[in-house]
Enzyme design. Structure first.
Site, PDB file in Angstrom:
ATOM      1  N   LYS A   4       0.844  -1.205   0.000  1.00 40.81           N
ATOM      2  CA  LYS A   4       0.000   0.000   0.000  1.00 40.81           C
ATOM      3  C   LYS A   4       0.878   1.253   0.000  1.00 40.81           C
ATOM      4  O   LYS A   4       2.040   1.208   0.432  1.00 40.81           O
ATOM      5  CB  LYS A   4      -0.959   0.032   1.189  1.00 40.81           C
ATOM      6  CG  LYS A   4      -0.301   0.176   2.587  1.00 40.81           C
ATOM      7  CD  LYS A   4      -0.183   1.603   3.076  1.00 40.81           C
ATOM      8  CE  LYS A   4       0.508   1.717   4.418  1.00 40.81           C
ATOM      9  NZ  LYS A   4       1.674   2.502   4.544  1.00 40.81           N
ATOM     10  N   VAL A   7      11.335  -4.035   1.697  1.00 40.61           N
ATOM     11  CA  VAL A   7      11.236  -4.315   3.146  1.00 40.61           C
ATOM     12  C   VAL A   7      11.518  -3.053   3.964  1.00 40.61           C
ATOM     13  O   VAL A   7      12.360  -2.232   3.565  1.00 40.61           O
ATOM     14  CB  VAL A   7      12.247  -5.429   3.509  1.00 40.61           C
ATOM     15  CG1 VAL A   7      12.244  -5.716   5.000  1.00 40.61           C
ATOM     16  CG2 VAL A   7      11.925  -6.690   2.731  1.00 40.61           C
ATOM     17  N   ALA A  60       9.837  -0.331   4.439  1.00 38.19           N
ATOM     18  CA  ALA A  60       9.783   0.682   3.386  1.00 38.19           C
ATOM     19  C   ALA A  60       8.637   1.674   3.530  1.00 38.19           C
ATOM     20  O   ALA A  60       8.535   2.620   2.751  1.00 38.19           O
ATOM     21  CB  ALA A  60       9.654  -0.030   2.034  1.00 38.19           C
ATOM     22  N   GLY A  61       7.701   1.433   4.481  1.00 39.48           N
ATOM     23  CA  GLY A  61       6.500   2.272   4.567  1.00 39.48           C
ATOM     24  C   GLY A  61       5.433   1.829   3.587  1.00 39.48           C
ATOM     25  O   GLY A  61       4.505   2.571   3.276  1.00 39.48           O
ATOM     26  N   ALA A  70       3.786  -1.258   4.002  1.00 37.99           N
ATOM     27  CA  ALA A  70       2.961  -2.246   4.716  1.00 37.99           C
ATOM     28  C   ALA A  70       3.215  -3.684   4.284  1.00 37.99           C
ATOM     29  O   ALA A  70       2.328  -4.524   4.394  1.00 37.99           O
ATOM     30  CB  ALA A  70       1.465  -1.916   4.597  1.00 37.99           C
ATOM     31  N   ASP A 127      -2.177  -1.252  10.307  1.00 38.47           N
ATOM     32  CA  ASP A 127      -2.418  -1.311   8.858  1.00 38.47           C
ATOM     33  C   ASP A 127      -3.031  -2.632   8.404  1.00 38.47           C
ATOM     34  O   ASP A 127      -3.426  -2.759   7.244  1.00 38.47           O
ATOM     35  CB  ASP A 127      -1.083  -1.145   8.098  1.00 38.47           C
ATOM     36  CG  ASP A 127      -0.582   0.296   8.104  1.00 38.47           C
ATOM     37  OD1 ASP A 127      -1.393   1.203   8.358  1.00 38.47           O
ATOM     38  OD2 ASP A 127       0.625   0.483   7.848  1.00 38.47           O
TER      39      ASP A 127
HETATM   40  O1  C5P Z   1       0.215  -0.526  14.779  1.00 42.51           O
HETATM   41  P1  C5P Z   1       1.641  -0.780  14.467  1.00 42.51           P
HETATM   42  O2  C5P Z   1       2.238  -1.857  15.335  1.00 42.51           O
HETATM   43  O3  C5P Z   1       1.902  -1.036  13.018  1.00 42.51           O
HETATM   44  O4  C5P Z   1       2.402   0.564  14.824  1.00 42.51           O
HETATM   45  C1  C5P Z   1       3.811   0.601  14.917  1.00 42.51           C
HETATM   46  C2  C5P Z   1       4.194   1.784  15.788  1.00 42.51           C
HETATM   47  O5  C5P Z   1       3.893   3.012  15.123  1.00 42.51           O
HETATM   48  C3  C5P Z   1       3.467   1.868  17.116  1.00 42.51           C
HETATM   49  O6  C5P Z   1       4.138   1.115  18.093  1.00 42.51           O
HETATM   50  C4  C5P Z   1       3.546   3.351  17.405  1.00 42.51           C
HETATM   51  O7  C5P Z   1       4.825   3.689  17.886  1.00 42.51           O
HETATM   52  C5  C5P Z   1       3.406   3.977  16.029  1.00 42.51           C
HETATM   53  N1  C5P Z   1       2.008   4.314  15.677  1.00 42.51           N
HETATM   54  C6  C5P Z   1       1.391   5.374  16.317  1.00 42.51           C
HETATM   55  N2  C5P Z   1       0.092   5.681  16.005  1.00 42.51           N
HETATM   56  C7  C5P Z   1      -0.575   4.972  15.072  1.00 42.51           C
HETATM   57  C8  C5P Z   1       0.046   3.903  14.412  1.00 42.51           C
HETATM   58  C9  C5P Z   1       1.343   3.605  14.740  1.00 42.51           C
HETATM   59  O8  C5P Z   1       1.981   6.058  17.171  1.00 42.51           O
HETATM   60  N3  C5P Z   1      -1.835   5.315  14.781  1.00 42.51           N
END
Ligand code: C5P
Length: 307
Positions: free
Chosen positions: A11, A93, A95-96, A98, A134
């Site tokens: 994505k 990898v 990479a932003g 997802a 995500d």
């Molecule tokens: O949800 P996910 O594990 O992919 O998020 C990775 C990290 O990104 C979280 O631990 C947090 O530090 C940050 N994050 C956040 N707010 C979000 C999504 C991600 O602060 N809405």
């Protein structure tokens, strides 16, 4: 023995706006998420324990892999055994894009089929949200407005025939927690309190990006795209800022998620190929990976293989 083969797409974020800090420590976001044709191929086979195999040297095969964690969650939730997960990595990898979240979504969708669980899409997404913000979007795919911590989804029409060039320094990985923490350190004073979030979200929904997407106009989408995390990633990684500047000369360009991938929007595959050649000429560094893809209306695609 039955097995399952899945395509797990990447994505990009067309919008990433940070509204404030939530009580659970995550950030409250307004995003537009767009699925791409660029996909990993995942193969699932029943097994006594959970095993992950991937030839890509940057992909962990232990419990830190989101696909592993998705399999563990499914096993615990439904009292089942393990699974062998083979990941053919095509998505860049760290990479932003997802890639890890999409692999986790594929495992959830695939085990639902392999184990005949009969779960609905909302149920699959609820499980996915336990793995990462995500993952619910990756289950559904297409194009969606995402709010909350990214898990509340409102699907919108995918604009037709939009192509993308993606570029990423392969050895460079930006940690998502680092990007959000750094943003918080620098911008917390500008955060709105929870009472202000609904109005901010409504304001965004009536703004130009949503209209440009509805019209399918890639130039207008490009002009209205926005990512708050560029403000912390670019100063820390000047080569990424330079890449965005260079790609922006040829087409509307932005960083996806917490980066460091930069993508540019194009009207045709020919234009995308021409831009990728141009970037390659301007930055001959072999560490720079360049991919061409396009917007996708779908999400995870699964097929069951009879035993
Ligand atoms: O949800 P996910 O594990 O992919 O998020 C990775 C990290 O990104 C979280 O631990 C947090 O530090 C940050 N994050 C956040 N707010 C979000 C999504 C991600 O602060 N809405």
């Amino acid at each position: 023995m039955r097995s399952c083969t899945l395509l797990a797409p990447a994505k990009v974020n067309l919008h990433l706006e940070i509204l404030g800090l939530r009580a659970d420590g995550y950030h409250e976001l307004v995003m537009i998420l767009q699925c791409l044709e660029l996909s990993d191929r995942i193969h699932l086979k029943p097994n006594d324990t959970i095993r992950v195999y991937c030839e890509h040297s940057q992909v962990p095969v232990d419990q830190s892999n989101l696909a592993y964690r998705a399999a563990a969650l499914m096993g615990q939730t439904f009292g089942r055994g393990g699974v062998e997960i083979n990941i053919e990595k095509n998505i860049p990898v760290a990479a932003g894009l997802a890639g890890g979240s999409s692999n986790a979504a594929a495992v959830i969708v695939g085990l639902n089929l392999l184990w005949d669980l009969g779960l609905t899409q909302p149920q699959l997404q609820e499980l996915g949200a336990k793995i990462g913000s995500d993952v619910p979007f990756c289950v559904a795919g297409g194009t969606a407005i995402a709010t909350g911590r990214g898990e509340i989804l409102d699907p919108i029409q995918t604009p037709n025939d939009i192509h993308v060039v993606l570029a990423k320094y392969q050895s460079l990985a930006v940690s998502t927690p680092w990007a959000y923490q750094t943003y918080r350190q620098q911008y917390e004073q500008s955060y709105g309190d929870p009472a202000s979030w609904p109005a901010k979200t409504r304001q965004f929904l009536s703004a130009s990006l949503v209209q440009a997407i509805a019209q399918g106009n890639y130039q207008a989408i490009g002009q209205a795209m926005h990512n708050d995390l560029e403000k912390v990633v670019f100063p820390a990684y000047p080569q990424v800022a330079h890449l965005r500047q260079l790609m922006g000369k040829y087409a509307p360009a932005m960083m996806s998620g917490s980066g460091p991938t930069i993508f540019a929007l194009c009207a045709s595959p020919t234009q995308a190929e021409a831009i990728s050649q141009e970037i390659r000429t301007q930055i001959p560094d072999p560490d720079l990976g360049i991919w061409v893809s396009q917007f996708s209306t779908g999400g995870i695609r699964a097929s069951l293989n009879p035993g």
